[in-house]
Motif scaffolding. Structure first.
Motif, PDB file in Angstrom:
ATOM      1  N   VAL A 114       0.846  -1.189   0.000  1.00  0.00           N
ATOM      2  CA  VAL A 114       0.000   0.000   0.000  1.00  0.00           C
ATOM      3  C   VAL A 114       0.885   1.244   0.000  1.00  0.00           C
ATOM      4  N   PHE A 115       0.650   2.109  -0.968  1.00  0.00           N
ATOM      5  CA  PHE A 115       1.353   3.384  -1.083  1.00  0.00           C
ATOM      6  C   PHE A 115       0.331   4.511  -1.116  1.00  0.00           C
ATOM      7  N   SER A 116       0.768   5.707  -0.777  1.00  0.00           N
ATOM      8  CA  SER A 116      -0.103   6.879  -0.890  1.00  0.00           C
ATOM      9  C   SER A 116       0.583   7.955  -1.718  1.00  0.00           C
ATOM     10  N   LYS A 117      -0.225   8.792  -2.331  1.00  0.00           N
ATOM     11  CA  LYS A 117       0.275   9.965  -3.041  1.00  0.00           C
ATOM     12  C   LYS A 117       0.295  11.110  -2.040  1.00  0.00           C
ATOM     13  N   GLY A 118       1.465  11.368  -1.472  1.00  0.00           N
ATOM     14  CA  GLY A 118       1.582  12.263  -0.328  1.00  0.00           C
ATOM     15  C   GLY A 118       1.590  11.452   0.955  1.00  0.00           C
ATOM     16  N   GLU A 119       2.035  12.056   2.032  1.00  0.00           N
ATOM     17  CA  GLU A 119       2.192  11.323   3.287  1.00  0.00           C
ATOM     18  C   GLU A 119       0.881  11.160   4.052  1.00  0.00           C
ATOM     19  N   ILE A 120      -0.061  12.070   3.863  1.00  0.00           N
ATOM     20  CA  ILE A 120      -1.307  12.065   4.624  1.00  0.00           C
ATOM     21  C   ILE A 120      -2.427  11.484   3.774  1.00  0.00           C
ATOM     22  N   LEU A 121      -3.119  10.462   4.290  1.00  0.00           N
ATOM     23  CA  LEU A 121      -4.210   9.818   3.571  1.00  0.00           C
ATOM     24  C   LEU A 121      -5.474  10.671   3.647  1.00  0.00           C
ATOM     25  N   ASN A 122      -6.214  10.715   2.555  1.00  0.00           N
ATOM     26  CA  ASN A 122      -7.515  11.387   2.582  1.00  0.00           C
ATOM     27  C   ASN A 122      -8.504  10.643   3.466  1.00  0.00           C
ATOM     28  N   THR A 123      -8.418   9.312   3.457  1.00  0.00           N
ATOM     29  CA  THR A 123      -9.398   8.490   4.162  1.00  0.00           C
ATOM     30  C   THR A 123      -8.719   7.263   4.747  1.00  0.00           C
ATOM     31  N   PHE A 124      -9.023   6.972   6.015  1.00  0.00           N
ATOM     32  CA  PHE A 124      -8.696   5.667   6.582  1.00  0.00           C
ATOM     33  C   PHE A 124      -9.752   5.353   7.636  1.00  0.00           C
ATOM     34  N   ASN A 125     -10.713   4.506   7.258  1.00  0.00           N
ATOM     35  CA  ASN A 125     -11.881   4.213   8.094  1.00  0.00           C
ATOM     36  C   ASN A 125     -11.596   3.052   9.045  1.00  0.00           C
ATOM     37  N   LEU A 126     -10.745   3.286  10.024  1.00  0.00           N
ATOM     38  CA  LEU A 126     -10.320   2.208  10.910  1.00  0.00           C
ATOM     39  C   LEU A 126     -11.478   1.618  11.702  1.00  0.00           C
ATOM     40  N   ASP A 127     -12.366   2.460  12.224  1.00  0.00           N
ATOM     41  CA  ASP A 127     -13.407   1.947  13.118  1.00  0.00           C
ATOM     42  C   ASP A 127     -14.305   0.920  12.446  1.00  0.00           C
ATOM     43  N   SER A 128     -14.507   1.037  11.143  1.00  0.00           N
ATOM     44  CA  SER A 128     -15.376   0.076  10.456  1.00  0.00           C
ATOM     45  C   SER A 128     -14.662  -1.238  10.156  1.00  0.00           C
ATOM     46  N   LEU A 129     -13.356  -1.311  10.444  1.00  0.00           N
ATOM     47  CA  LEU A 129     -12.579  -2.520  10.174  1.00  0.00           C
ATOM     48  C   LEU A 129     -12.070  -3.209  11.439  1.00  0.00           C
ATOM     49  N   ARG A 130     -12.351  -2.623  12.581  1.00  0.00           N
ATOM     50  CA  ARG A 130     -11.816  -3.181  13.826  1.00  0.00           C
ATOM     51  C   ARG A 130     -12.328  -4.599  14.068  1.00  0.00           C
ATOM     52  N   VAL A 131     -11.507  -5.410  14.733  1.00  0.00           N
ATOM     53  CA  VAL A 131     -11.871  -6.787  15.077  1.00  0.00           C
ATOM     54  C   VAL A 131     -11.763  -6.960  16.586  1.00  0.00           C
ATOM     55  N   LYS A 132     -12.523  -7.859  17.123  1.00  0.00           N
ATOM     56  CA  LYS A 132     -12.547  -8.064  18.565  1.00  0.00           C
ATOM     57  C   LYS A 132     -11.223  -8.643  19.057  1.00  0.00           C
ATOM     58  N   SER A 133     -10.671  -8.059  20.085  1.00  0.00           N
ATOM     59  CA  SER A 133      -9.457  -8.590  20.709  1.00  0.00           C
ATOM     60  C   SER A 133      -9.805  -9.800  21.564  1.00  0.00           C
ATOM     61  N   LYS A 134      -8.886 -10.757  21.639  1.00  0.00           N
ATOM     62  CA  LYS A 134      -9.133 -11.932  22.480  1.00  0.00           C
ATOM     63  C   LYS A 134      -9.130 -11.573  23.963  1.00  0.00           C
ATOM     64  N   TYR A 135      -8.646 -10.368  24.281  1.00  0.00           N
ATOM     65  CA  TYR A 135      -8.631  -9.921  25.675  1.00  0.00           C
ATOM     66  C   TYR A 135      -9.779  -8.962  25.982  1.00  0.00           C
ATOM     67  N   ALA A 136     -10.690  -8.757  25.026  1.00  0.00           N
ATOM     68  CA  ALA A 136     -11.715  -7.727  25.165  1.00  0.00           C
ATOM     69  C   ALA A 136     -12.596  -7.939  26.387  1.00  0.00           C
ATOM     70  N   ASP A 137     -12.928  -9.190  26.706  1.00  0.00           N
ATOM     71  CA  ASP A 137     -13.842  -9.462  27.813  1.00  0.00           C
ATOM     72  C   ASP A 137     -13.181  -9.296  29.166  1.00  0.00           C
ATOM     73  N   SER A 138     -11.853  -9.401  29.219  1.00  0.00           N
ATOM     74  CA  SER A 138     -11.156  -9.334  30.508  1.00  0.00           C
ATOM     75  C   SER A 138     -10.457  -8.003  30.749  1.00  0.00           C
ATOM     76  N   ASP A 139     -10.231  -7.218  29.709  1.00  0.00           N
ATOM     77  CA  ASP A 139      -9.516  -5.946  29.864  1.00  0.00           C
ATOM     78  C   ASP A 139     -10.399  -4.813  29.340  1.00  0.00           C
ATOM     79  N   LYS A 140     -11.046  -4.116  30.276  1.00  0.00           N
ATOM     80  CA  LYS A 140     -12.000  -3.073  29.910  1.00  0.00           C
ATOM     81  C   LYS A 140     -11.322  -1.797  29.420  1.00  0.00           C
ATOM     82  N   ARG A 141      -9.982  -1.742  29.462  1.00  0.00           N
ATOM     83  CA  ARG A 141      -9.276  -0.580  28.944  1.00  0.00           C
ATOM     84  C   ARG A 141      -9.237  -0.572  27.412  1.00  0.00           C
ATOM     85  N   LEU A 142      -9.500  -1.724  26.811  1.00  0.00           N
ATOM     86  CA  LEU A 142      -9.402  -1.832  25.355  1.00  0.00           C
ATOM     87  C   LEU A 142     -10.571  -1.129  24.672  1.00  0.00           C
ATOM     88  N   ASN A 143     -10.333  -0.697  23.460  1.00  0.00           N
ATOM     89  CA  ASN A 143     -11.359  -0.017  22.682  1.00  0.00           C
ATOM     90  C   ASN A 143     -12.560  -0.949  22.501  1.00  0.00           C
TER      91      ASN A 143
END
Length: 245
Positions: A114-143
Motif C-alpha cells: 500500500v502506497f499513498s500519493k503524499g504522506e497524509i491519507l484522505n481516508t482511513f476508516n479504521l473503526d469500520s474494520l476493527r476486530v474483537k481482541s481476544k482480551y476484550a472481555d477481561s480488559d475493559k481498557r481496550l477499545n
C-alpha cells in the motif's frame, strides 16, 4: 461504472481524479496472460510504466494497493518511491495454499503493498474494520469497537469449488488468479467513502469492480483480454441490474 479495454500511457482518465487504485497486475506466474512471461528486469520496466500512470491519476492523499509476487516486491517498492509514492503498509495475505515444493518451504502468502500519493491519507476508516481482541472481555481498557486488524490477513484463496469462483462455459475456473471478495473489501472500506472512485487497471473477472459498486463507490476498470473483459462486464452489470430492482 466505466469499462475500458486497455491501459496505455495517456489514458483519458483525468489526472488527480482517482481515490483508490486497487489492482492485481500480471507478474510472471506462468499463466497465459499478456506480460506474464517477462523476465524480472522486463517486469520492472513494465511496472515503471503503470505505476507512473497510477501516480498521475490518483488524487493527492489517494492510495495505491497492489498485489505482487514475493520476488518482485522489492522492485515495486523502489519504483513506487521513485515515482513519488509514500509507503504505507505491506499486507501479508496468507492464502492457506500455494506452491508446495519439496526442496524449500511452501509459498503460501502474497504481499499486497500500500502506497499513498503524499504522506497524509484522505481516508482511513479504521473503526469500520476493527476486530474483537481476544482480551476484550477481561480488559475493559481496550477499545470497545475492537482492535486494528493488523497487516497479516488469513483468507483462503479460491481453490476448489467455492461458490464465489467465476466459472467458464466448461464449468472450470474462468481465471486462475481470481481474488476473494474478503481480501478486496477491506481496502475499499479503509481508503474510500461512498461516492469515491476506485480504479483497477488489470480487472480480470471484475472482483474489485463488483465490490466497489456493491459498496456505493464509482468504478473504472481496464482489461485487455476480451474473455475476461466480458466476464467482468457481465458480472458487474448483473449486480447493477439486481441492485436496482
Amino acid at each position: 461504472c466505466d469499462f475500458r479495454k486497455q491501459i496505455v500511457n495517456g489514458i483519458d482518465i483525468p489526472d488527480n481524479s482517482i481515490d483508490l487504485v486497487l489492482t492485481d497486475p500480471p507478474y510472471s506466474l506462468g499463466y497465459d496472460f499478456e506480460n506474464d512471461d517477462l523476465t524480472d528486469s522486463e517486469q520492472a520496466s513494465f511496472m515503471e510504466k503503470y505505476v507512473s500512470v497510477f501516480y498521475e491519476k490518483l488524487k493527492h492523499g489517494g492510495v495505491l494497493a497492489i498485489f505482487m509476487k514475493q520476488e518482485l516486491s522489492h522492485h515495486l517498492y523502489f519504483i513506487a518511491k521513485n515515482a513519488g509514492f509514500t509507503w504505507q503498509n505491506s499486507i501479508i495475505w496468507n492464502r492457506d495454499g500455494g506452491q508446495m515444493p519439496k526442496t524449500k518451504f511452501g509459498i503460501c502468502h502474497e504481499p499486497i503493498t500500500v502506497f499513498s500519493k503524499g504522506e497524509i491519507l484522505n481516508t482511513f476508516n479504521l473503526d469500520s474494520l476493527r476486530v474483537k481482541s481476544k482480551y476484550a472481555d477481561s480488559d475493559k481498557r481496550l477499545n470497545p469497537l475492537g482492535k486494528n486488524p493488523g497487516d497479516v490477513w488469513y483468507v483462503p484463496a479460491l481453490f476448489g469449488r467455492k461458490a464465489e469462483r467465476i466459472k467458464g462455459l466448461d464449468r472450470k475456473a474462468a481465471h486462475p488468479t481470481q481474488k476473494p471478495i474478503e481480501v478486496i473489501y477491506p481496502f475499499i472500506e479503509a481508503y474510500t467513502k461512498e461516492g469515491d472512485t476506485v480504479f483497477d487497471a488489470f480487472m480480470g473477472t471484475g472482483t474489485t469492480g463488483f465490490c466497489s459498486i456493491a459498496m456505493g463507490r464509482n468504478f473504472i476498470g481496464i482489461e485487455k483480454d476480451d474473455k475476461y473483459f466480458e466476464i467482468a462486464k457481465k458480472r458487474i452489470e448483473e449486480h447493477l441490474t439486481t441492485a436496482s430492482t
